[in-house]
Design an enzyme around this catalytic site. Structure first.
Site, PDB file in Angstrom:
ATOM      1  CD  GLU A  89      21.776  59.713  79.134  1.00  0.00           C
ATOM      2  OE1 GLU A  89      21.192  59.663  80.232  1.00  0.00           O
ATOM      3  OE2 GLU A  89      22.620  60.756  78.875  1.00  0.00           O
ATOM      4  CG  HIS A  94      51.238  45.666  55.348  1.00  0.00           C
ATOM      5  ND1 HIS A  94      50.231  46.474  56.109  1.00  0.00           N
ATOM      6  CD2 HIS A  94      51.427  46.329  54.374  1.00  0.00           C
ATOM      7  CE1 HIS A  94      50.129  47.615  55.613  1.00  0.00           C
ATOM      8  NE2 HIS A  94      50.996  47.576  54.688  1.00  0.00           N
ATOM      9  NE  ARG A 114      47.954  56.373  48.061  1.00  0.00           N
ATOM     10  CZ  ARG A 114      47.904  55.679  46.941  1.00  0.00           C
ATOM     11  NH1 ARG A 114      47.683  54.749  46.867  1.00  0.00           N
ATOM     12  NH2 ARG A 114      47.757  56.406  45.738  1.00  0.00           N
ATOM     13  NE  ARG A 131      40.226  48.747  45.066  1.00  0.00           N
ATOM     14  CZ  ARG A 131      40.382  49.980  44.448  1.00  0.00           C
ATOM     15  NH1 ARG A 131      39.396  50.848  43.676  1.00  0.00           N
ATOM     16  NH2 ARG A 131      41.596  50.593  44.589  1.00  0.00           N
ATOM     17  CE1 TYR A 144      42.424  51.042  48.205  1.00  0.00           C
ATOM     18  CE2 TYR A 144      44.851  50.585  47.554  1.00  0.00           C
ATOM     19  CZ  TYR A 144      43.650  51.337  47.314  1.00  0.00           C
ATOM     20  OH  TYR A 144      43.840  52.760  47.234  1.00  0.00           O
ATOM     21  CE1 TYR A 145      47.599  49.125  44.575  1.00  0.00           C
ATOM     22  CE2 TYR A 145      47.997  48.073  46.683  1.00  0.00           C
ATOM     23  CZ  TYR A 145      48.125  49.188  45.871  1.00  0.00           C
ATOM     24  OH  TYR A 145      48.771  50.468  46.245  1.00  0.00           O
ATOM     25  CD  GLN A 202      50.803  56.289  38.642  1.00  0.00           C
ATOM     26  OE1 GLN A 202      51.532  55.303  38.561  1.00  0.00           O
ATOM     27  NE2 GLN A 202      49.700  56.170  39.387  1.00  0.00           N
ATOM     28  CG  HIS A 232      50.303  49.703  37.412  1.00  0.00           C
ATOM     29  ND1 HIS A 232      51.263  50.922  37.510  1.00  0.00           N
ATOM     30  CD2 HIS A 232      49.671  49.860  38.476  1.00  0.00           C
ATOM     31  CE1 HIS A 232      50.919  51.305  38.657  1.00  0.00           C
ATOM     32  NE2 HIS A 232      50.038  50.594  39.545  1.00  0.00           N
ATOM     33  CG  HIS A 243      51.577  47.753  46.818  1.00  0.00           C
ATOM     34  ND1 HIS A 243      51.687  49.021  47.305  1.00  0.00           N
ATOM     35  CD2 HIS A 243      51.225  47.895  45.698  1.00  0.00           C
ATOM     36  CE1 HIS A 243      51.702  49.838  46.181  1.00  0.00           C
ATOM     37  NE2 HIS A 243      51.339  48.996  45.318  1.00  0.00           N
TER      38      HIS A 243
END
Lengths: 738, 738
Positions: free
Chosen positions: B662, B416, B439, B257, B254-255, B142, B198, B414
Site C-alpha cells: 500500500e 509486420h 498465435r 534465436r 524471434y526467428y 512438417q 528452415h 513474418h
C-alpha cells in the site's frame, strides 16, 4: 466458569498497579530480551534470519537517510505530505530497531530530530477539514492515521527516551504525545470506545504512549475503556467483541491483518508491563486464536483472499502478519508450519519476541512454503453465525489446491453480498477469482486513494462473485444493515482423506429463495490436481432467472458448444446491481454438457457443467465506468430459468503451457461430462465421467441436502437399477466403466 | 579482397578433405575438450556454474526418466504424439550431456533404447498428410520438426556411438539416419537449398548427421549446397545471405534465436572436424556478428522484442541464445556483459565450448544483469537497407531504459507493417508495447498452435503498433512482396552522453505521404528515469486522417482532458486494417496539451502531447474476434486531420505503487507541457516544460528534418526573439525559468 471470566474479573475488581518502573524504557520489551536475541544472532555469526532481516532493514534505512529529513504540512490521502508523515513514522520505527540492535547513534539522532520537529510544529498545525464521518487529525485527514503515527512514534521514543535530556523529554511529551493522547481521549473521547478496527488502533496508540510517558489514567482507559468497566470499550472489550470464537474477524482477512498489528503491539506492551493480567490467556487465548485464524485464511501464495472489501495483493509479508507469527510462536506454541512460512518469507519481525521463531527457522530443514490445513472458521461469539470454509489439498509433494466458501456473516460496512460464494486456488494462482475492492489504494489521482463508487456498484454486488445471482438482484437488497442480521448455516465440513467437502445453506439472502452449496475436493490418482465438484442447489418459490457466474482470468482456449460473438458492438448486460458494468461479449446455448476451457498463466482450467437449455454469456467489465476505475476482467455466466435447479459443475486443472519455452501439453482435460442422476430435498446424486490413460471411468458423488440430517443419518437414492446408499453427509464412488 | 572471399574460394576450389577420423565420435567436440571442462568444474568442487547447470539438468532428467519411454505414432502440432517426439529428442540430448559429463550408463542406455525403437519403426510410418506448403515428415507434420529431431538425435548418437555394437549401429544408421538424410536431400532435395531459417536447420541436421555416420557426400551438400558451388545453398550460402552486414536477421529476433541454434551447432561441428575452413572467420566473422546482433536486441529483462511475428516471452534463456553466448565467448572474445548476463541466467549451455564463459562467470564480481549498449543494427548485405535502432540509458545504477525503433526491412512473410514503430521499455517492463504475434504457440485447441487469422487481421497491421496510421490504411497495402522492396532511411543515430537520439525516414510506406520519426532519450538529473521525446513528422499530399497510437497496459489513472465514455454500448472503431478489431471505449478532444497517465505494475507512465484540435480515442481489442483468439488489450489514439503534421510527445516514467504494501507516490509526473515552437522541412524545435522540486524548468529540443543535412550542417531557427543555432543533427537546451 471459564478462564476468560476469571481474568476479566481480576482486572476489573483490582484495577491497575501502575508503578511504572525502569523497564518502561521500552514500550513492548525489555533490555534482557534484547540482549538474548542479539546474543543468539551473534552466535550464528550473522547467518541467521534475524541478522539477515536486520541487514535488509539497515540497507533500506541507510538509503532513506541519505535524503534530508522533512516534516511537511498537511495534504490529502496519497499526497506528498500524507505519505511523508507516514514514512516518517516508519522511518522512526526502523531507526528504533536499528538503534536497539545495531547501536549506531545516527539512528537515535534521527528519531530525536524528527520528534523534536514534530513537537515544535504539532500544536501550531490546524485540524484538517472534516470530509466524512471520520474525525480529522492535524497530520492526517482522519485520526486513524494519526493514531498509527502515535503508536509507532511512541514505540520509537521509548527506545531512545533514556538517552534524552529533560528538556527534550519535556518538549516531546508535553507538546506532542500528551496533546495527542488528550485529543483521542477527550476531544474525540466519544469515538475512543468504538468497537472497530479503528478502535483497536486508538487504544493501542494511547495505551502504548501512555505507558511510555507514565500516564496511568490513559493506560487504564486504553485497557478498560472510558467507563473503566472493560465492557463498553478498551482493549479487553475490543478483543472480546471483535473476534469470533474461532478467531475469525468479521470484516475479513484484509481488515484483520490491519487490526492484528495493534493487537500484537499492545498485547506485548501489556505482557511486558502488566504480566499479572496474563493477556495472552485472556478470553480463552483469543489472541492466539485470532492470529491462527488470520494466518490460516491466507492463500498458498501468501496473499489474503479478498473476502469483503480487500486488496488482492495484501499478504502475510505485512508487518501485522509477521508480528502475529512471531508472537504465536513465542507465546502459544512452536507451529512447524509457521517456521516453514517464515523461512519462505526470508525475514522476521525485528523484535526480541521473534527469538523462538528465529531459532526454529534457522534450524528448519523442511520445505519453505505456505501450507495450511483445511479449516472451518466459525463466526459469532459462540460460533453460531455461520463460518468461512477453507479446504486444502493434502499431498505434500504438490502445490496446494484450495477452495474457499463464504457462509458466515456479512462483514458490516465492508461486507460483500456474496453468501455461498467460492474462490478456487491451484498451482500458484487463484483461478475462480474475487475482484477485490473497487479502489486504487493510496493513488492520489484515483479519488485520493479512497473507495470508489464502483466499489458499491460492482465490487460488492452479488454478480461480481462466483455464485448464483437471482433475477439480477443483489443479496439482501444491497442493504448492509439487513445483511448484518443474516448469515449462512453450515451443513457439514469434512476435511479428512482424499475426499474433502463442505456444504452450507443460505436461505434468507434472497426473498423466497433458498440456496445450498456443496463443494468437494477430490484428490484422485488419475488427476494431477484435485477435481473440484460444485453443487449449487437453489429452490425458488416461482420461476426465477438464475445466473451462475464464473470469474476467470486468461484466454478461453476451447468450448464444446457454439456461441455467437458480439463482433461489431457490445451492449451492457443489465441495468443495475453490477450488471450495468458488464458488456456482453458472446452468448451460446447449452444442449447437454457444456465445457469451457481457459488458459491462465501456465495452466488450463476446465469447467464442465450439466446445464440443459441454459445460456452461457461471456462478459467483461467496463460498462458504465466513465472514469476508467474498473479493471477490465472477464467472466462467464450460465443462465437458467426455473424455480428449483441444481447447478452441477466440475472444475479441472490440467495441462501446461509455457510460451517462453514454447512447451504445451494437456490442452484438453480428462473430464468428459457431469450428469445429475437424482436430485431432491433429501439428496443429490451426480455422476462425473472421465478418461484417464485411455480408460473410461466415473465418479458418483452423493450429498445430503437436508439440514436435519447429520453424520449418522442414512440416505438411499434409487437411480434406474442402481440404489445408492450411504450414511452421513456424503459419499463418493469411483468405478471403471465396463 | 575481403577475407570472406578467400575462405570461400578456398573451400570451393579445394573441395573437402573427408578423412573421417576417430574424433568423429562426437559431432561437435572432442574428448580433450570434455576432459578440460570436467577438470575445471571439478577444481571448483561443484560450486561453479557448469556444475550447477549440470545438476539442474540431472534433476530434471532423472524425474523424466521415472516415466517409461514411449515412441508413439503421428499426431497434429500440439498433440501428445507431436510433443512426445519432440520431448524424446530433448531427452536424448539431455542424456547425451549427462552421459558425457556424468558418466552414468543409464543415460547412454536411454539414448540407445530410443534410437533402436525409432530405427525399428521409422520406415514403417507413413508420411503425414501434407496440409500446407511445408513438406510433411513421418514423425511430424512438417519436415522442419523432423530436421530438428535428426539434428539432436545425431548429436546424441555421436555421444554413445563408440559404445554400440555393430548391429546397433547398422540398425540406427541404415534404418533411421541414412533414410532421413536421403529424405531431406533427395525426396525433398528441391527444398534443401532454400535460404531460410528452415533451410539452416536442414543443412545443420544433415551435415551433423552425415559427419556422424561418415557420409562425405552429404556433408558436402550441407556445407556447399546441392550444386556444390557454395552459392545457391548450403551452410555457407545461408550464412552469407541470411544475415545482414551488422548481423541482424531480417525476420527479427524471434526467428533469429531459432536460426542461431543450427548455426551454432553446425559451426562447432565444422570447427571440430574441418578446422581448415576457419568457419568462425568466414565472411568477416559473420557468425560472431550475428550472435552479437541477436543478443544485443534483447530487452533489459532478457525477452526478445517482438519485432515482426513473435512471442512476447521468448528470451535469452532459449538454448540457441545460450549456445550463442558460449560460442561468442569461446571463439570471438570475452565480453564482460555476456558474463554478467550468464551470471543472471544462472546456467550455461552444457558443452565443452562453454569453458571460457564458465571461467568468466565464476570469477565475475560485477552486477548480474542484462545490459547492452545502444546499437544501430543495419540491414542489407552492405547495411544499405535501413536499420533497427536500440537506445539504452547509460546510468549503471538504475534499471535500463530502452527505446527501439524499426526503420529497417519488412521481414518477409513474418514481417509486420510497422516502419517507424517504436517500443519503450523501462524499469522492468515494456510500457509502449508490441502485441506480438496472433498465435497460441503449441496450444492444440487454438488451431493446432499455428498462426491464427487474427495474426494477419490484427497483429501485423499498422494500427496494432506504436506509430501513425494514415487514413486507417495499412502500410504498403498489406502487400508483403511490395513491403519487402522498401525500407527505412536512417537519418542519424547518436549514442553518446546524456542525450541519445535516433531519427529515420519512411517515405514510401504510404502513397504520397512522407514520414520522419525522431526519438530522444534524455537522461536529466531532475528525473528518476530518462524522458523519451518523440517527434513524428508527417507530410501528406493532401488532407489525411493521422492516427498516432499508443499501446499501453494497465489502468488509466489520470487525464488532463474530459472524455466521453461509451457507457452502455461499444462500437467497432473501423472496418478493416485492424480497426475492425478495436472497440471504442471513450473519446475526448484535445485543447492544447493533452496528458494521459496510466499505471502499469509499480510504475506510472505519462504521455504528454502538443496536439491541438485532436481527438483522443481510447480503444480495446476484442471486436470481430469470434473465437476469442485475441488478448484483450488497450490503446489510445490521437487522431489529427491535416496534410502536414508534427506529433510532438514526451513519455515520462514516474512514481511508485505497490498495492501489497500500500505504498504510492508520484502519481503525477513532472512534465507539464510540450509545445512546437517551429516546424519546417529543415528543422523542428519543441519546448518541454516541467517542474522539479518546485522549480519551473524547460528543455528545448531541436532536430534536423532534412535528409541532406549531416553532422557538420548548421541550422538556424528563429522563434520570436530567440534564435536557435546548432551544428549537426540535433541539440537540446536545458534552462531554468526566470
Amino acid at each position: 466458569m471459564s478462564f476468560c471470566i476469571i481474568i476479566y474479573n481480576y482486572n476489573y475488581n483490582n484495577g491497575l498497579d501502575m508503578t511504572l518502573t525502569e523497564k518502561t524504557t521500552f514500550a513492548t520489551f525489555n533490555q534482557a530480551s534484547i540482549n538474548e536475541i542479539v546474543d543468539y544472532s551473534n552466535s550464528l555469526n550473522g547467518s541467521g534470519i534475524f541478522a539477515h532481516s536486520l541487514q535488509l532493514l539497515k540497507a533500506e534505512t541507510d538509503t532513506l537517510l541519505k535524503t534530508p529529513l522533512d516534516v511537511p504540512g498537511q495534504g490529502e490521502a496519497g499526497s506528498y505530505e500524507h505519505n511523508k508523515h507516514k514514512s516518517n513514522y516508519e522511518l522512526m520505527d526502523a531507526c528504533a530497531k536499528l538503534y536497539l540492535f545495531n547501536g549506531s547513534s545516527e539512528y537515535r539522532d534521527t528519531i530525536r530530530s524528527l520528534l523534536l520537529t514534530y513537537a515544535e510544529r504539532y500544536l501550531n498545525m490546524p485540524f484538517h477539514e472534516q470530509k466524512n464521518t471520520n474525525p480529522p487529525g492535524r497530520l492526517f485527514h482522519q485520526i486513524l492515521n494519526e493514531q498509527m503515527w502515535l503508536c509507532y512514534a511512541a514505540m520509537s521514543y521509548s527506545a531512545i527516551k533514556s538517552t534524552l535530556s529533560a528538556e527534550d523529554i519535556d518538549a516531546i511529551e508535553n507538546r506532542l504525545f500528551k496533546p495527542m493522547i488528550e485529543m483521542f481521549t477527550v476531544l474525540y473521547g466519544h469515538d475512543f470506545d468504538r468497537i472497530h478496527n479503528h478502535g483497536i488502533w486508538a487504544v493501542a496508540a494511547v495505551g502504548i504512549c501512555a505507558i511510555t510517558v507514565g500516564d496511568t489514567e490513559s493506560v487504564r482507559k486504553s485497557i478498560f475503556g472510558m467507563a473503566g468497566d472493560g465492557e463498553k470499550g478498551g482493549f479487553l472489550a475490543q478483543l472480546a467483541k471483535l473476534f469470533s470464537a474461532s478467531g475469525y474477524y468479521i470484516e475479513g482477512p484484509y481488515y484483520h491483518r490491519f487490526a492484528i498489528r495493534p493487537v500484537c503491539f499492545f498485547a506485548e506492551a501489556i505482557h511486558e508491563h502488566y504480566p499479572e493480567y496474563d493477556i495472552y490467556n485472556y478470553k480463552d487465548q483469543v489472541i492466539g486464536k485470532t492470529i491462527k485464524a488470520l494466518i490460516y485464511t491466507s492463500n498458498p501464495d501468501g496473499t489474503f483472499p479478498a473476502l469483503n472489501d480487500a486488496s488482492r495483493t495484501m499478504n502475510i509479508d505485512d508487518e501485522g502478519a509477521k508480528a502475529a507469527i512471531s508472537i504465536y510462536f513465542a507465546r502459544y506454541g512452536k507451529e512447524e508450519s509457521f517456521a516453514a512460512t517464515a523461512k519462505k518469507q526470508g525475514t522476521v519481525w525485528l523484535t526480541p519476541c521473534s527469538l523462538e521463531l528465529c531459532k526454529a527457522v534457522d534450524a528448519f530443514e523442511g520445505k519453505a512454503e505456505v501450507r495450511w490445513p483445511s479449516v472451518e472458521l466459525f463466526e459469532g461469539d459462540h460460533g453460531e453465525r455461520g463460518a468461512q470454509g477453507f479446504l486444502r489439498s493434502a499431498n505434500p509433494d504438490k502445490p496446494v489446491s484450495q477452495a474457499i466458501m463464504a457462509y458466515g456473516q456479512h462483514g458490516m460496512g465492508h461486507g460483500h453480498f456474496d453468501a455461498l460464494s467460492i474462490t478456487l486456488f491451484g498451482d500458484g494462482h487463484e483461478y475462480l477469482r474475487e475482484y477485490g475492492y473497487g479502489r486504487w489504494v493510496n493513488v492520489e489521482t484515483k479519488f485520493g486513494g479512497r473507495y470508489l463508487d464502483e466499489n458499491k456498484t460492482w465490487a460488492r454486488q452479488t454478480i461480481a462473485h462466483n455464485l448464483v445471482t437471482v433475477d439480477e438482484q443483489c443479496q439482501n437488497h444491497f442493504d448492509h444493515k439487513l445483511a448484518d442480521t443474516r448469515f449462512g448455516k453450515p451443513h457439514f465440513f469434512l476435511k479428512d482423506g482424499n475426499v474433502q467437502a463442505m456444504s452450507a445453506f443460505a436461505n434468507e439472502h434472497y426473498d423466497e429463495v433458498e440456496m445450498q452449496r456443496s463443494v468437494f475436493m477430490l484428490e484422485l490418482e488419475d488427476f494431477d490436481q484435485p477435481l473440484i465438484v460444485d453443487l449449487f442447489k437453489i429452490d425458488g418459490d416461482k420461476e426465477h432467472q438464475y445466473d451462475y457466474a464464473v470469474h476467470y482470468k486468461g484466454q478461453v482456449t476451447n468450448t464444446n458448444f457454439e456461441y455467437q460473438s458480439k463482433v461489431y458492438e457490445r451492449h451492457v448486460l443489465g441495468k443495475a446491481n453490477g450488471y450495468q458494468h458488464l458488456f456482453e461479449k458472446a452468448r451460446g446455448k447449452t444442449e447437454d454438457n457444456a465445457i469451457v476451457t481457459w488458459l491462465q498463466d501456465q495452466r488450463f482450467h476446465s469447467w464442465i457443467t450439466s446445464g440443459k437449455d441454459g445460456q452461457i454469456i461471456f462478459a467483461q467489465t467496463g460498462a458504465n465506468d466513465p472514469s476508467m476505475n474498473l479493471r477490465s476482467e472477464d467472466c462467464f455466466i450460465l443462465r437458467q430459468f426455473g424455480s428449483d435447479h441444481l447447478f452441477a459443475s466440475v472444475f479441472e486443472t490440467h495441462g501446461f503451457f509455457d510460451e517462453g519455452s514454447e512447451r504445451c501439453n494437456g490442452a484438453y482435460g480428462q473430464v468428459k461430462s457431469i450428469a445429475v442422476l437424482s436430485h431432491s430435498d433429501d439428496a443429490s446424486v451426480v455422476e462425473i465421467k472421465y478418461t484417464a490413460q485411455g480408460v473410461n471411468k466415473k465418479v458418483v458423488v452423493c450429498v445430503s441436502n437436508d439440514a436435519g440430517k447429520d453424520e449418522n443419518s442414512s440416505h438411499e437414492v434409487k437411480v434406474a437399477e442402481t440404489t445408492y446408499q450411504w450414511t452421513g453427509y456424503m459419499t463418493t464412488i469411483l468405478t471403471t466403466e465396463g
